[in-house]
Motif scaffolding. Structure first.
Motif, PDB file in Angstrom:
ATOM      1  N   VAL A  24       0.849  -1.187   0.000  1.00 40.71           N
ATOM      2  CA  VAL A  24       0.000   0.000   0.000  1.00 40.71           C
ATOM      3  C   VAL A  24       0.889   1.242   0.000  1.00 40.71           C
ATOM      4  CG1 VAL A  24      -1.655   1.330   1.381  1.00 40.71           C
ATOM      5  CG2 VAL A  24      -1.916  -1.151   1.157  1.00 40.71           C
ATOM      6  N   ASP A  25       0.548   2.213  -0.842  1.00 42.17           N
ATOM      7  CA  ASP A  25       1.289   3.469  -0.924  1.00 42.17           C
ATOM      8  C   ASP A  25       0.830   4.372   0.224  1.00 42.17           C
ATOM      9  OD1 ASP A  25       2.408   5.924  -1.503  1.00 42.17           O
ATOM     10  OD2 ASP A  25       1.903   5.869  -3.640  1.00 42.17           O
ATOM     11  N   VAL A  26       1.512   4.269   1.362  1.00 45.25           N
ATOM     12  CA  VAL A  26       1.087   5.038   2.535  1.00 45.25           C
ATOM     13  C   VAL A  26       1.328   6.530   2.358  1.00 45.25           C
ATOM     14  CG1 VAL A  26       1.189   3.175   4.245  1.00 45.25           C
ATOM     15  CG2 VAL A  26       3.234   4.485   3.743  1.00 45.25           C
ATOM     16  N   ASP A  27       2.261   6.907   1.508  1.00 38.28           N
ATOM     17  CA  ASP A  27       2.486   8.334   1.267  1.00 38.28           C
ATOM     18  C   ASP A  27       1.282   8.953   0.546  1.00 38.28           C
ATOM     19  OD1 ASP A  27       4.956   8.249   2.513  1.00 38.28           O
ATOM     20  OD2 ASP A  27       6.033   7.835   0.650  1.00 38.28           O
ATOM     21  N   ALA A  28       0.731   8.226  -0.420  1.00 39.39           N
ATOM     22  CA  ALA A  28      -0.472   8.712  -1.106  1.00 39.39           C
ATOM     23  C   ALA A  28      -1.627   8.811  -0.111  1.00 39.39           C
ATOM     24  CB  ALA A  28      -0.846   7.785  -2.261  1.00 39.39           C
ATOM     25  N   LEU A  29      -1.717   7.848   0.789  1.00 36.58           N
ATOM     26  CA  LEU A  29      -2.779   7.887   1.799  1.00 36.58           C
ATOM     27  C   LEU A  29      -2.564   9.004   2.803  1.00 36.58           C
ATOM     28  CD1 LEU A  29      -3.546   4.128   2.458  1.00 36.58           C
ATOM     29  CD2 LEU A  29      -5.063   5.844   1.472  1.00 36.58           C
ATOM     30  N   ASP A  30      -1.303   9.308   3.131  1.00 37.80           N
ATOM     31  CA  ASP A  30      -1.012  10.463   3.991  1.00 37.80           C
ATOM     32  C   ASP A  30      -1.689  11.714   3.420  1.00 37.80           C
ATOM     33  OD1 ASP A  30       0.591   9.439   6.064  1.00 37.80           O
ATOM     34  OD2 ASP A  30       2.442   9.691   4.919  1.00 37.80           O
ATOM     35  N   ALA A  31      -1.505  11.926   2.125  1.00 33.51           N
ATOM     36  CA  ALA A  31      -2.054  13.116   1.468  1.00 33.51           C
ATOM     37  C   ALA A  31      -3.582  13.084   1.462  1.00 33.51           C
ATOM     38  CB  ALA A  31      -1.521  13.225   0.043  1.00 33.51           C
ATOM     39  N   ALA A  32      -4.167  11.904   1.183  1.00 30.28           N
ATOM     40  CA  ALA A  32      -5.629  11.792   1.141  1.00 30.28           C
ATOM     41  C   ALA A  32      -6.239  12.021   2.522  1.00 30.28           C
ATOM     42  CB  ALA A  32      -6.038  10.422   0.596  1.00 30.28           C
ATOM     43  N   VAL A  33      -5.633  11.441   3.551  1.00 31.93           N
ATOM     44  CA  VAL A  33      -6.139  11.614   4.912  1.00 31.93           C
ATOM     45  C   VAL A  33      -6.017  13.076   5.341  1.00 31.93           C
ATOM     46  CG1 VAL A  33      -5.796  11.007   7.346  1.00 31.93           C
ATOM     47  CG2 VAL A  33      -5.781   9.207   5.599  1.00 31.93           C
ATOM     48  N   ALA A  34      -4.891  13.704   5.020  1.00 32.13           N
ATOM     49  CA  ALA A  34      -4.709  15.117   5.378  1.00 32.13           C
ATOM     50  C   ALA A  34      -5.773  15.988   4.710  1.00 32.13           C
ATOM     51  CB  ALA A  34      -3.311  15.587   4.979  1.00 32.13           C
ATOM     52  N   ALA A  35      -6.079  15.708   3.444  1.00 28.50           N
ATOM     53  CA  ALA A  35      -7.111  16.474   2.735  1.00 28.50           C
ATOM     54  C   ALA A  35      -8.486  16.209   3.329  1.00 28.50           C
ATOM     55  CB  ALA A  35      -7.089  16.125   1.248  1.00 28.50           C
ATOM     56  N   ALA A  36      -8.773  14.950   3.642  1.00 26.76           N
ATOM     57  CA  ALA A  36     -10.073  14.614   4.235  1.00 26.76           C
ATOM     58  C   ALA A  36     -10.248  15.316   5.580  1.00 26.76           C
ATOM     59  CB  ALA A  36     -10.211  13.100   4.391  1.00 26.76           C
ATOM     60  N   ALA A  66     -10.777  -6.716   2.346  1.00 26.20           N
ATOM     61  CA  ALA A  66     -10.792  -7.105   0.935  1.00 26.20           C
ATOM     62  C   ALA A  66      -9.405  -7.202   0.307  1.00 26.20           C
ATOM     63  CB  ALA A  66     -11.655  -6.115   0.146  1.00 26.20           C
ATOM     64  N   GLY A  67      -8.376  -6.717   0.995  1.00 24.69           N
ATOM     65  CA  GLY A  67      -7.022  -6.834   0.465  1.00 24.69           C
ATOM     66  C   GLY A  67      -6.737  -5.919  -0.724  1.00 24.69           C
ATOM     67  N   VAL A  68      -7.451  -4.809  -0.809  1.00 28.62           N
ATOM     68  CA  VAL A  68      -7.264  -3.866  -1.914  1.00 28.62           C
ATOM     69  C   VAL A  68      -5.992  -3.051  -1.665  1.00 28.62           C
ATOM     70  CG1 VAL A  68      -8.256  -1.841  -3.081  1.00 28.62           C
ATOM     71  CG2 VAL A  68      -9.731  -3.749  -2.392  1.00 28.62           C
ATOM     72  N   THR A  69      -5.190  -2.878  -2.710  1.00 27.20           N
ATOM     73  CA  THR A  69      -3.964  -2.079  -2.593  1.00 27.20           C
ATOM     74  C   THR A  69      -3.896  -0.960  -3.630  1.00 27.20           C
ATOM     75  OG1 THR A  69      -2.746  -3.615  -4.022  1.00 27.20           O
ATOM     76  CG2 THR A  69      -2.620  -4.001  -1.632  1.00 27.20           C
ATOM     77  N   ALA A  70      -4.836  -0.891  -4.561  1.00 26.43           N
ATOM     78  CA  ALA A  70      -4.802   0.115  -5.637  1.00 26.43           C
ATOM     79  C   ALA A  70      -4.829   1.520  -5.044  1.00 26.43           C
ATOM     80  CB  ALA A  70      -5.981  -0.087  -6.578  1.00 26.43           C
ATOM     81  N   PRO A  71      -3.798   2.334  -5.304  1.00 26.40           N
ATOM     82  CA  PRO A  71      -3.723   3.654  -4.683  1.00 26.40           C
ATOM     83  C   PRO A  71      -4.948   4.532  -4.933  1.00 26.40           C
ATOM     84  CG  PRO A  71      -1.636   3.111  -5.737  1.00 26.40           C
ATOM     85  CD  PRO A  71      -2.609   2.048  -6.135  1.00 26.40           C
ATOM     86  N   ALA A  72      -5.476   4.536  -6.154  1.00 25.04           N
ATOM     87  CA  ALA A  72      -6.618   5.401  -6.459  1.00 25.04           C
ATOM     88  C   ALA A  72      -7.850   4.986  -5.663  1.00 25.04           C
ATOM     89  CB  ALA A  72      -6.921   5.384  -7.956  1.00 25.04           C
ATOM     90  N   VAL A 101      -8.918   9.358  -9.226  1.00 26.08           N
ATOM     91  CA  VAL A 101      -9.522   9.477  -7.891  1.00 26.08           C
ATOM     92  C   VAL A 101     -10.789  10.317  -7.969  1.00 26.08           C
ATOM     93  CG1 VAL A 101      -9.201  10.373  -5.544  1.00 26.08           C
ATOM     94  CG2 VAL A 101      -7.341   9.126  -6.672  1.00 26.08           C
ATOM     95  N   ALA A 102     -10.745  11.409  -8.714  1.00 28.83           N
ATOM     96  CA  ALA A 102     -11.928  12.280  -8.848  1.00 28.83           C
ATOM     97  C   ALA A 102     -13.094  11.534  -9.479  1.00 28.83           C
ATOM     98  CB  ALA A 102     -11.579  13.517  -9.674  1.00 28.83           C
ATOM     99  N   GLU A 103     -12.819  10.688 -10.473  1.00 26.36           N
ATOM    100  CA  GLU A 103     -13.898   9.926 -11.106  1.00 26.36           C
ATOM    101  C   GLU A 103     -14.544   8.949 -10.112  1.00 26.36           C
ATOM    102  OE1 GLU A 103     -14.864   6.805 -14.733  1.00 26.36           O
ATOM    103  OE2 GLU A 103     -12.784   7.403 -14.387  1.00 26.36           O
TER     104      GLU A 103
END
Length: 198
Positions: A24-36, A66-72, A101-103
């Protein structure tokens, strides 16, 4: 039925994801969580819990369940309510996280029904839920995780809401889970556990 309520804050979630070794790309999630967190601010769930807990539960469903890892998909699940429940727009989401992500966020965002009565709002919601049958599988995964977070502790809600939400979930959401084996099994277990609401 497995319940996903371990991740009350991003520090715990991030540590769990890292320790699990999941790709899992935790850096991408860092940004998403910060925005949320920025967009949702101090919003609360109907239970009074911080709204971010719902977003992290949905993320936990996707990652641990579910074991999902797709960053988007993972970013979209964290951001799935920002257009519906905050001043953020799809353009804002796209500017920060890109068109994919927007879609996905767009697919799971209920359209506004300003000034409409209860009946019109229910009709619009039913149309939105039916439309999800045409959504790409990734958007369906976001919706399935969102609803799993909401229904896993359905017994904490008022009884009349429980019955309505259970029926709505069986009608519109459970069929969406069919092509997704983990979600199909989870929702089967969930529906059996709450069968007294039929």
């Amino acid at each position: 039925m497995e319940v996903f309520t371990r991740w009350h804050n991003w520090d715990t979630a991030r540590a769990d994801i890292t320790a699990s070794g999941a790709a899992v790309d935790v850096d991408a999630l860092d940004a998403a969580v910060a925005a949320a967190l920025r967009w949702h601010g101090d919003q609360k769930r109907p239970t009074g819990d911080p709204y971010v807990e719902h977003l992290l539960e949905a993320l936990e469903v996707l990652v641990r369940g579910a074991g999902v890892t797709a960053p988007a998909v993972l970013s979209a699940v964290v951001l799935h309510d920002v257009v519906e429940d905050t001043p953020a727009t799809l353009r804002d989401v796209e500017a920060e996280f890109g068109p994919e992500v927007a879609e996905l966020v767009d697919w799971v965002t209920k359209p506004p029904v300003p000034g409409a009565g209860r009946q019109a709002k229910r009709g619009a919601k039913a149309a939105y839920l039916r439309r999800l049958g045409d959504a790409p599988p990734e958007a369906v995964q976001v919706k399935l995780a969102d609803r799993a977070s909401n229904v896993q502790t359905l017994d904490r809600m008022p009884p009349d809401f429980q019955r309505r939400y259970y029926a709505e979930t069986l009608t519109y959401i459970v069929p969406l889970a069919e092509p997704h084996p983990w979600f199909r099994a989870w929702y089967a277990s969930w529906s059996a556990g709450f069968a007294h609401l039929r």
